[in-house]
Design an enzyme around this catalytic site. Sequence first.
Site, PDB file in Angstrom:
ATOM      1  N   LYS A 289       0.780  -1.066   0.006  1.00  0.00           N
ATOM      2  CA  LYS A 289       0.209  -0.066  -0.228  1.00  0.00           C
ATOM      3  C   LYS A 289       0.885   1.210  -0.084  1.00  0.00           C
ATOM      4  CE  LYS A 289      -3.257   2.761   2.785  1.00  0.00           C
ATOM      5  NZ  LYS A 289      -4.069   2.667   4.300  1.00  0.00           N
ATOM      6  N   GLU A 339      -8.609  11.709  12.820  1.00  0.00           N
ATOM      7  CA  GLU A 339      -7.707  10.523  13.317  1.00  0.00           C
ATOM      8  C   GLU A 339      -6.868  11.014  14.527  1.00  0.00           C
ATOM      9  OE1 GLU A 339      -4.497   7.655  11.361  1.00  0.00           O
ATOM     10  OE2 GLU A 339      -5.810   9.000  10.172  1.00  0.00           O
TER      11      GLU A 339
END
Length: 542
Positions: A289, A339
């Site tokens: 990723k 976050e």
Amino acid sequence: MRNAFSSTLGTSTESEPAFFPWQRQHLLSLLTEARERALRTRRPTLVSVSGPLTLARHLLPFSEAHQLPAVESADARGRSANGTERSTAAVSAGLDPLLCFAIGPSLGFTERFYWQEPGGQQILVGLGSAVTLEAQGPARFRQLAGAWQRLATEALVAAKPAPAAHKQPLLFGGFAFDPEQPRSTLWEGFPDGLLLLPTFLFTFAAPEPTLTVNVLVSAERDSLQLGGDILAQLEALAQALISLPGVPPPIPAAATPSSLHLEPLLPPAVWMEQVAQVVRQIRLGAYEKVVLARAVRLLRQDGSFEPEPALRRLREGYQEAYLFAFSRAGRCFLGATPERLVQAHGGALETMALAGSAPRGRTPHEDEQRACELLRSSKNQREHQIVVEMLRQALDSLCIEIHSDPEPHLRRLKNIQHLETRITGRLQPGRSILEALEELHPTPAVGGFPRAAALAAIRAGEQLDRGWYAAPIGWVDAAGNGSFAVALRSALLRDHEATLFAGGGIVADSDPASEYAETRWKFRAMLGALGVEEDDDESSFR
């Protein structure tokens, strides 16, 4: 008899000073003690005095009965007919924390910050800089941890009441995403690592709001003269607070695309080709990723972008997020990020995996349908699991008793929703939150996996100076407690120009057009904060 710290603001006596009585009462003796210590050790000594935020009768004690107007939560937006959920941010009676942030420049403070925890349970506002710690390079976390430990260990502290959420003194700051990435002039004044101890710190939290005064005392300064200078600053602060309006000014009306100009820093077609190249490399096994970010520049033609209106819009629409702003060097970096990177208190540590995204629906039915698709998406589940596994591995060297949710759940924001997994642990004795930052950043949610290969791909192909975007921002106290978020949904303001950042996680089955669309959803939070109509996005400016 008036003492050396008496004031011309109202009636002042030794028993009842006119403003900030607790702070005034304790400053002189600590400043004298600090200078004596500085003479002995030949090192400056920090003085930190924290007391109730009281100003004669002009300000009242903290009361949850005095709150900002209730605002519609992001999760309930567009669904008031079905029972709107509402939340409020409690403030001191007659004193809005954002107004405390706003008065900084009028008092001559070029550095200031604003930090609001989700739900407004704790709000920090800092003005000025008593101490600024900076570091460069990959060792920045350790360098700053060492410098802060030396300074905090010898600090002279007086605090009443003792803050429940942190121990004075407290530093606020942030870090660059990648210290090995070449820097541009865009982020001038925002080094690889920076922690700032404010001259004045407002803390809005139960049981009552406080004002902290921080002073670095050197052997060369006479303590009485230094005390007089600090009291003059306190009096100017008091006068500014007294002059604040009873209610905040109205938020300016939304701007129209015709008064603004928006341009991508990289053409969309070029960015999507970057995504396609990364997908090809993933399928060849180079990495699992990579998170690719991009930026757009918003230009205002009728004035400058100011952080206060933007923060007020974010506070109304994103109370479930971390709100932050950090101003210095003529720039302000601000945002509303969902976050949390890491939070530590009393040895307990908590982080979260936040990866896998989908837009919110315009109707309850569409919203639920998109949520179900996100939960069932193999692409998003795989992207999310990579983050969970990496975070657990990173905590192995720092913590004991690591636990995580068995399955991800939905984290719903105003215009986007994510998969979220909560992870907790206990720090090993002697470990601090700054060490946790070094282990955790960058997570696969903002960098990729494996870390080294993903960072190499970003450096080689992204063509963007991320600066502090997607990096840790937050606070740390003298006991090693702290709270840091990942600086997403953010923008860097400078005069009439705003640079907005967004990114997406690229995996083997990523589609370039879909990834580009995802960044457009993510830009909406800051476009709205800067006064763009809610339904306008990047395409509205073409």
